[in-house]
Design a protein around this motif. Structure first.
Motif, PDB file in Angstrom:
ATOM      1  N   THR A  88       0.811  -1.217   0.000  1.00  4.42           N
ATOM      2  CA  THR A  88       0.000   0.000   0.000  1.00  4.42           C
ATOM      3  C   THR A  88       0.845   1.269   0.000  1.00  4.42           C
ATOM      4  OG1 THR A  88      -1.760  -1.181   1.149  1.00  4.42           O
ATOM      5  CG2 THR A  88      -1.811   1.217   1.282  1.00  4.42           C
ATOM      6  N   GLN A  98      15.440   6.481   2.242  1.00  4.19           N
ATOM      7  CA  GLN A  98      16.155   7.589   2.881  1.00  4.19           C
ATOM      8  C   GLN A  98      17.638   7.580   2.513  1.00  4.19           C
ATOM      9  OE1 GLN A  98      14.838  10.122   5.114  1.00  4.19           O
ATOM     10  NE2 GLN A  98      13.065   9.379   3.974  1.00  4.19           N
ATOM     11  N   HIS A 137       0.575   0.849  -6.348  1.00  2.00           N
ATOM     12  CA  HIS A 137      -0.245   1.754  -7.155  1.00  2.00           C
ATOM     13  C   HIS A 137       0.599   2.788  -7.899  1.00  2.00           C
ATOM     14  CE1 HIS A 137       0.045   4.335  -3.519  1.00  2.00           C
ATOM     15  NE2 HIS A 137      -0.120   5.326  -4.356  1.00  2.00           N
ATOM     16  N   GLU A 138       1.902   2.866  -7.573  1.00  2.00           N
ATOM     17  CA  GLU A 138       2.761   3.788  -8.310  1.00  2.00           C
ATOM     18  C   GLU A 138       3.350   3.110  -9.557  1.00  2.00           C
ATOM     19  OE1 GLU A 138       5.507   5.873  -5.748  1.00  2.00           O
ATOM     20  OE2 GLU A 138       3.954   6.184  -4.243  1.00  2.00           O
ATOM     21  N   PRO A 147      -5.143  -2.401   4.012  1.00  2.00           N
ATOM     22  CA  PRO A 147      -3.999  -1.964   4.812  1.00  2.00           C
ATOM     23  C   PRO A 147      -3.781  -2.852   6.034  1.00  2.00           C
ATOM     24  CG  PRO A 147      -5.878  -0.517   5.210  1.00  2.00           C
ATOM     25  CD  PRO A 147      -6.295  -1.492   4.149  1.00  2.00           C
ATOM     26  N   TYR A 178      -3.113   0.397  10.470  1.00  2.00           N
ATOM     27  CA  TYR A 178      -1.977   0.506   9.557  1.00  2.00           C
ATOM     28  C   TYR A 178      -0.740  -0.203  10.107  1.00  2.00           C
ATOM     29  CZ  TYR A 178      -4.741   4.210   7.328  1.00  2.00           C
ATOM     30  OH  TYR A 178      -5.730   4.930   6.698  1.00  2.00           O
TER      31      TYR A 178
ATOM     32  N   ASN B  96       7.161  10.856   5.700  1.00  2.00           N
ATOM     33  CA  ASN B  96       7.463   9.423   5.739  1.00  2.00           C
ATOM     34  C   ASN B  96       6.753   8.837   6.957  1.00  2.00           C
ATOM     35  OD1 ASN B  96       9.386   9.324   3.480  1.00  2.00           O
ATOM     36  ND2 ASN B  96      10.657  10.601   4.800  1.00  2.00           N
ATOM     37  N   HIS B  97       5.532   8.388   6.730  1.00  2.00           N
ATOM     38  CA  HIS B  97       4.718   7.891   7.841  1.00  2.00           C
ATOM     39  C   HIS B  97       4.671   6.368   7.796  1.00  2.00           C
ATOM     40  CE1 HIS B  97       3.396  11.938   8.869  1.00  2.00           C
ATOM     41  NE2 HIS B  97       3.328  12.157   7.562  1.00  2.00           N
ATOM     42  N   VAL B  98       5.610   5.745   8.490  1.00  2.00           N
ATOM     43  CA  VAL B  98       5.719   4.280   8.482  1.00  2.00           C
ATOM     44  C   VAL B  98       5.083   3.763   9.782  1.00  2.00           C
ATOM     45  CG1 VAL B  98       7.271   2.346   8.111  1.00  2.00           C
ATOM     46  CG2 VAL B  98       7.899   4.605   7.260  1.00  2.00           C
ATOM     47  N   MET B 119      -9.802   5.845   5.178  1.00  2.00           N
ATOM     48  CA  MET B 119      -8.715   5.897   4.193  1.00  2.00           C
ATOM     49  C   MET B 119      -8.032   4.537   4.112  1.00  2.00           C
ATOM     50  SD  MET B 119      -5.301   8.275   4.269  1.00  2.00           S
ATOM     51  CE  MET B 119      -3.870   7.228   4.122  1.00  2.00           C
ATOM     52  N   LEU B 120      -8.161   3.870   2.959  1.00  2.00           N
ATOM     53  CA  LEU B 120      -7.560   2.545   2.796  1.00  2.00           C
ATOM     54  C   LEU B 120      -6.224   2.606   2.071  1.00  2.00           C
ATOM     55  CD1 LEU B 120     -10.685   0.384   1.896  1.00  2.00           C
ATOM     56  CD2 LEU B 120      -9.579   0.613   4.104  1.00  2.00           C
ATOM     57  N   SER B 121      -5.970   3.687   1.355  1.00  2.00           N
ATOM     58  CA  SER B 121      -4.693   3.802   0.646  1.00  2.00           C
ATOM     59  C   SER B 121      -4.276   5.266   0.575  1.00  2.00           C
ATOM     60  CB  SER B 121      -4.830   3.261  -0.778  1.00  2.00           C
ATOM     61  OG  SER B 121      -5.260   4.287  -1.653  1.00  2.00           O
ATOM     62  N   PRO B 122      -2.970   5.504   0.342  1.00  2.00           N
ATOM     63  CA  PRO B 122      -2.507   6.903   0.233  1.00  2.00           C
ATOM     64  C   PRO B 122      -2.837   7.519  -1.130  1.00  2.00           C
ATOM     65  CG  PRO B 122      -0.683   5.358   0.652  1.00  2.00           C
ATOM     66  CD  PRO B 122      -1.861   4.549   0.259  1.00  2.00           C
ATOM     67  N   HIS B 123      -3.262   6.712  -2.080  1.00  2.00           N
ATOM     68  CA  HIS B 123      -3.754   7.158  -3.386  1.00  2.00           C
ATOM     69  C   HIS B 123      -2.706   7.878  -4.246  1.00  2.00           C
ATOM     70  CE1 HIS B 123      -6.677   8.309  -6.421  1.00  2.00           C
ATOM     71  NE2 HIS B 123      -6.139   9.505  -6.402  1.00  2.00           N
ATOM     72  N   PHE B 124      -2.011   8.850  -3.682  1.00  2.00           N
ATOM     73  CA  PHE B 124      -1.081   9.658  -4.475  1.00  2.00           C
ATOM     74  C   PHE B 124       0.305   9.008  -4.526  1.00  2.00           C
ATOM     75  CE2 PHE B 124      -4.205  12.703  -2.764  1.00  2.00           C
ATOM     76  CZ  PHE B 124      -4.725  13.146  -3.962  1.00  2.00           C
ATOM     77  N   THR B 125       1.184   9.617  -5.335  1.00  3.67           N
ATOM     78  CA  THR B 125       2.568   9.158  -5.427  1.00  3.67           C
ATOM     79  C   THR B 125       3.361   9.697  -4.237  1.00  3.67           C
ATOM     80  OG1 THR B 125       2.433   9.114  -7.831  1.00  3.67           O
ATOM     81  CG2 THR B 125       4.640   9.199  -6.876  1.00  3.67           C
ATOM     82  N   HIS B 126       4.102   8.809  -3.590  1.00  5.34           N
ATOM     83  CA  HIS B 126       4.846   9.214  -2.399  1.00  5.34           C
ATOM     84  C   HIS B 126       6.028  10.122  -2.747  1.00  5.34           C
ATOM     85  CE1 HIS B 126       2.533   5.937  -0.715  1.00  5.34           C
ATOM     86  NE2 HIS B 126       2.896   6.319   0.490  1.00  5.34           N
ATOM     87  N   PHE B 128       8.562  10.483  -0.557  1.00  7.65           N
ATOM     88  CA  PHE B 128       9.711   9.922   0.150  1.00  7.65           C
ATOM     89  C   PHE B 128      10.771  10.998   0.394  1.00  7.65           C
ATOM     90  CE2 PHE B 128       8.199   5.934  -2.093  1.00  7.65           C
ATOM     91  CZ  PHE B 128       7.706   5.330  -0.950  1.00  7.65           C
ATOM     92  N   PRO B 129      10.414  12.083   1.057  1.00  8.01           N
ATOM     93  CA  PRO B 129      11.376  13.173   1.263  1.00  8.01           C
ATOM     94  C   PRO B 129      12.521  12.723   2.174  1.00  8.01           C
ATOM     95  CG  PRO B 129       9.495  13.474   2.709  1.00  8.01           C
ATOM     96  CD  PRO B 129       9.173  12.301   1.821  1.00  8.01           C
ATOM     97  N   LEU B 130      13.682  13.340   1.985  1.00  7.07           N
ATOM     98  CA  LEU B 130      14.817  13.047   2.858  1.00  7.07           C
ATOM     99  C   LEU B 130      14.719  13.959   4.075  1.00  7.07           C
ATOM    100  CD1 LEU B 130      17.690  12.721   0.225  1.00  7.07           C
ATOM    101  CD2 LEU B 130      16.320  10.913   1.271  1.00  7.07           C
TER     102      LEU B 130
END
Lengths: 179, 243
Positions: A88, A98, A137-138, A147, A178, B96-98, B119-126, B128-130
């Motif tokens: 997901t 990172q 999905h990407e 999830p 999650y 980055n929410h793990v 919300m079941l998915s983040p839908h958008f493209t991540h 992944f910021p540093l």
């Protein structure tokens, strides 16, 4: 007897925890196989996915082989399901995003503790790593998301039974988490 | 006053007094309006937009919009909930929410609101910021990966603790939380676990050291009931602090 629904599953960059959770439906799996035939899954050990109604994927996309398997699933499955946190949103494997790929490889195979014969593996048999781990999905279109790390057996059961019965998918509050 | 002024939220008459926002009136009447950057103890900030409601047909943030007699407010239609879910999805992919690796999981307001909105998915493209982790403080770890720029720590440190430990720098996608020390390190400030700012983070950006995963899964704040019933994590932290 109506034809059974064909289901395939695969684990990409995951830990097989979601598949373990799928098996945690315990004896309900006997009810499931009344209406479902398994195609490629780690349970049947079939290596190639054929035409299926539902494809369920655990794990994110971390290397070239993951991309290939995912695209095969998308091609063959009418409905594609992302199962678990890694599928997901990348999950734990995506924490390597990172760092650069070189940093990851050096830490794992060259500079990490207790390494003998330090060298980065470089065999044509080993799938090339992507520079970032991506959720499904990407890379391809995903129809449903489940999830959880892992999704509980009850959540998987809710999802499968509602999907098979053609009902809208709705989970009780406690089945969506999650972690 | 003879005539009590009211607004209508989802068909329910809610009284308010002059100067109250829609959020103030709703909270007083125990009507839940989802929010992240709002905490009734601080000046409203209006940045997270999770409290978006439709007031007489126009979108407004409930925490900053003044209540006015006769307002008809939509707080729960599919349109509003879809909008809130989309905002949450954007917050999730921006940082980055793990969740499986986060000590705040199960008592995180961002996560709880995502559950609340389905919300079941983040839908958008991540993205992944540093981003960094600042572990320089002896008692507190500051994880910038999880910061959602709600400015609650900024407001608490400035307005209550009078220490000005935190600030936001940059604009738009470059906005980020910074620490007020020459080194930029939390360990080089007067920050303490006694500070109000330590107790207001709605996510897992400011966490205590030396303990973790103390509450088993299934017994955590938002495990059994949604945030609309349980309320904000900060309110529970306060209760624990005074217990």
């Amino acid at each position: 007897m109506p034809e059974k629904i064909k289901v395939a599953t695969a684990s990409l960059a995951g830990c097989f925890g979601c598949h373990m959770s799928l098996l945690d439906i315990d004896e309900r799996i006997l009810d499931l196989v009344q209406v479902v035939d398994f195609d490629r899954t780690p349970i049947t050990d079939i290596k190639k996915v054929g035409p299926c109604d539902v494809g369920i994927i655990e794990g994110g996309v971390a290397n070239a082989e993951n991309v290939e398997v995912l695209r095969e699933f998308r091609h063959h499955c009418k409905i594609l399901v992302a199962m678990g946190a890694c599928a997901t949103n990348g999950g734990i494997p995506a924490m390597r995003n990172q760092f650069t790929l070189e940093e990851c490889l050096r830490e794992s195979y060259v500079e990490g503790m207790g390494i003998e014969n330090p060298m980065v593996p470089n065999d044509a048999e080993i799938p090339l790593l992507l520079n970032k781990v991506r959720p499904l999905h990407e890379v391809v279109k995903v129809d449903y998301f489940l999830p959880g790390c892992p999704p509980s057996a009850d959540a998987i059961w809710t999802f499968l039974t509602e999907l098979i019965q053609g009902k809208p998918i709705a989970f009780p509050y406690t089945q969506i988490h999650y972690d | 006053m003879s005539d009590q002024q009211t607004i209508t939220i989802d068909g329910r008459e809610v009284p308010f007094t002059e100067g109250q926002t829609i959020m103030d009136a709703a909270l007083a009447a125990e009507v839940y309006v989802p929010h992240l950057c709002h905490n009734p103890e601080f000046v409203p900030h209006g940045s997270c937009r999770l409290c978006v409601v439709k007031v007489n047909g126009r979108f407004q943030s409930a925490c900053t919009a003044p209540a006015a007699a006769g307002q008809v407010i939509d707080n729960s239609s599919d349109e509003i909930m879809d909008m809130r879910r989309t905002l949450l999805q954007m917050l999730f992919v921006e940082g980055n929410h793990v969740c499986p690796a986060c000590e705040k999981s199960g008592r995180c307001q961002l996560q709880a609101l995502a559950y609340y909105t389905g919300m079941l998915s983040p839908h958008f493209t991540h993205f992944f910021p540093l981003r960094r982790i600042d572990a320089s403080h002896p008692d507190v770890v500051l994880d910038f990966n999880r910061c959602i720029l709600c400015e609650l720590c900024v407001r608490a440190s400035r307005d209550v603790d009078k220490k000005n430990v935190f600030g936001i720098t940059g604009r738009g996608i470059n906005a980020k939380l910074i620490v007020n020390a020459a080194s930029g390190k939390l360990g080089d400030t007067g920050f303490s676990v006694e500070d109000k700012a330590f107790h207001v983070c709605p996510v897992g950006a400011i966490l205590p050291k030396h303990k973790g995963f103390e509450v088993p899964i299934g017994e955590r704040l938002y495990d059994q009931q949604p945030i609309s019933v349980v309320g904000d994590v900060a309110a529970h932290d306060e209760e624990n602090a005074h217990a």
